[in-house]
Design an enzyme around this catalytic site. Structure first.
Site, short mmCIF file in Angstrom:
data_model
loop_
_atom_site.label_atom_id
_atom_site.label_comp_id
_atom_site.label_asym_id
_atom_site.label_seq_id
_atom_site.Cartn_x
_atom_site.Cartn_y
_atom_site.Cartn_z
N GLU A 211 -15.13 -9.81 11.38
CA GLU A 211 -15.37 -8.39 11.67
C GLU A 211 -16.74 -8.14 12.28
O GLU A 211 -16.88 -7.32 13.18
CB GLU A 211 -15.22 -7.56 10.39
CG GLU A 211 -13.81 -7.49 9.87
CD GLU A 211 -13.65 -6.54 8.70
OE1 GLU A 211 -14.60 -5.80 8.37
OE2 GLU A 211 -12.55 -6.53 8.11
N HIS B 148 -8.42 -8.55 2.19
CA HIS B 148 -7.51 -9.21 1.27
C HIS B 148 -7.46 -10.70 1.57
O HIS B 148 -7.29 -11.08 2.73
CB HIS B 148 -6.10 -8.64 1.43
CG HIS B 148 -6.04 -7.16 1.37
ND1 HIS B 148 -6.11 -6.36 2.49
CD2 HIS B 148 -5.94 -6.31 0.31
CE1 HIS B 148 -6.04 -5.09 2.13
NE2 HIS B 148 -5.94 -5.04 0.82
N GLU C 101 -4.41 2.47 -2.67
CA GLU C 101 -5.18 1.25 -2.94
C GLU C 101 -5.06 0.91 -4.42
O GLU C 101 -5.75 1.49 -5.25
CB GLU C 101 -6.65 1.46 -2.57
CG GLU C 101 -6.92 1.54 -1.09
CD GLU C 101 -6.75 0.22 -0.37
OE1 GLU C 101 -6.47 -0.80 -1.03
OE2 GLU C 101 -6.91 0.20 0.85
N GLU D 127 -5.85 -2.06 -6.37
CA GLU D 127 -6.49 -3.34 -6.10
C GLU D 127 -7.22 -3.92 -7.31
O GLU D 127 -7.80 -3.20 -8.11
CB GLU D 127 -7.46 -3.20 -4.92
CG GLU D 127 -6.72 -2.91 -3.64
CD GLU D 127 -7.57 -2.96 -2.40
OE1 GLU D 127 -7.04 -3.26 -1.33
OE2 GLU D 127 -8.79 -2.68 -2.49
N TYR E 21 -8.90 -0.78 -9.55
CA TYR E 21 -8.82 0.65 -9.31
C TYR E 21 -7.50 1.04 -8.65
O TYR E 21 -6.76 0.19 -8.15
CB TYR E 21 -9.99 1.15 -8.46
CG TYR E 21 -10.19 0.39 -7.16
CD1 TYR E 21 -9.39 0.64 -6.05
CD2 TYR E 21 -11.17 -0.57 -7.06
CE1 TYR E 21 -9.57 -0.04 -4.87
CE2 TYR E 21 -11.36 -1.27 -5.89
CZ TYR E 21 -10.56 -1.00 -4.79
OH TYR E 21 -10.74 -1.70 -3.62
N TRP F 30 -12.43 4.07 -1.80
CA TRP F 30 -12.84 3.06 -2.77
C TRP F 30 -14.35 2.79 -2.77
O TRP F 30 -14.85 2.10 -3.65
CB TRP F 30 -12.11 1.73 -2.50
CG TRP F 30 -12.39 1.15 -1.14
CD1 TRP F 30 -13.42 0.31 -0.81
CD2 TRP F 30 -11.66 1.36 0.06
NE1 TRP F 30 -13.38 0.00 0.52
CE2 TRP F 30 -12.29 0.63 1.09
CE3 TRP F 30 -10.51 2.10 0.38
CZ2 TRP F 30 -11.83 0.61 2.40
CZ3 TRP F 30 -10.04 2.08 1.69
CH2 TRP F 30 -10.70 1.35 2.68
N CYS G 213 -14.54 -5.46 3.75
CA CYS G 213 -13.57 -5.53 2.67
C CYS G 213 -12.24 -6.00 3.25
O CYS G 213 -12.02 -5.91 4.46
CB CYS G 213 -13.40 -4.19 1.96
SG CYS G 213 -13.03 -2.82 3.04
N HIS H 67 -2.76 -5.72 -6.06
CA HIS H 67 -2.96 -6.93 -5.26
C HIS H 67 -4.44 -7.30 -5.23
O HIS H 67 -5.31 -6.48 -5.51
CB HIS H 67 -2.41 -6.74 -3.84
CG HIS H 67 -3.02 -5.59 -3.11
ND1 HIS H 67 -2.55 -4.31 -3.22
CD2 HIS H 67 -4.07 -5.53 -2.25
CE1 HIS H 67 -3.27 -3.51 -2.46
NE2 HIS H 67 -4.21 -4.21 -1.88
N HIS I 67 0.81 -1.22 0.00
CA HIS I 67 0.00 0.00 0.00
C HIS I 67 0.84 1.27 0.00
O HIS I 67 0.30 2.37 -0.03
CB HIS I 67 -0.95 0.01 1.21
CG HIS I 67 -2.05 -1.00 1.12
ND1 HIS I 67 -1.91 -2.30 1.54
CD2 HIS I 67 -3.31 -0.90 0.62
CE1 HIS I 67 -3.04 -2.94 1.33
NE2 HIS I 67 -3.91 -2.12 0.77
#
Length: 197
Positions: free
Chosen positions: A103, A85, A130, A132, A119, A175, A83, A48, A41
């Protein structure tokens, strides 16, 4: 693949935290390697794999999450339901279901793929980027939420009109609109025309 949640704190023998690895991809989403999460990042950012989840209640309202103030990236801002990874080698669908439970303390009663979006969003507040290749998922939530306070500051279910009002006055992740707009066809299919998405 690690079995410990990505949010856990690990200490190596020298006292430093263990690295969390992300899966680097090319423009077609093909895996080309790994990188440490924070390094991926740092400007200009490394492309990624990521995922974004949009869950809705029985009234077609979107579940928003306010990111906890202790998060290193975009703390305190509102964003989509979940959101994150995938671990290297972890399927995006499995990662989306895993992190939603970690979460928010709830498993989606339905979760469906909603395409991908690529993006590049710099975050002026943190200086992070970001970059991604994001896998999108839409679904339903029908159980009470049990948010992890280390991850989630607040939650809210919103209609499209309420989202527009909140988006005008609150700070959202860089995002958020990109992933929501990309997921809209699947959102409309899931929630039906009366929900207004």
């Amino acid at each position: 693949m690690p079995i410990t949640p990505a949010t856990a704190t690990h200490r190596a023998s020298n006292g430093t935290a263990d690295a969390i690895l992300l899966e680097l991809v090319d423009e077609n989403g093909v895996t080309i390697g790994t990188a440490e999460k924070l390094a991926a990042h740092q400007p200009p950012g490394q492309l990624h794999r990521a995922f974004s989840v949009f869950l809705f209640d029985e009234h077609g309202r979107l579940l928003l999450q306010q990111r906890a103030l202790g998060k290193y990236h975009s703390p305190g801002v509102w964003s989509n339901t979940c959101c994150g990874h995938p671990y290297p080698g972890e399927a995006p669908f499995a990662a989306a279901a895993r992190r939603t439970f970690e979460e928010l303390g709830v498993s989606p009663s339905l979760l469906a793929e909603a395409g991908t979006v690529r993006y590049n969003h710099p975050d002026p507040d943190s200086g992070l980027v970001e970059q991604e290749y994001n896998h999108l998922f839409v679904g339903l939530v029908q159980a009470p939420l049990r948010p992890d306070p280390e991850e989630v500051g607040d939650t809210a279910f919103v209609t499209p009109a309420e989202l527009a009002e909140r988006h005008a006055k609150d700070t959202f992740s860089s995002w958020f609109m990109t992933v929501l707009d990309a997921a809209r066809p699947a959102v409309r299919e899931l929630t039906g025309p009366s929900a207004g998405w």
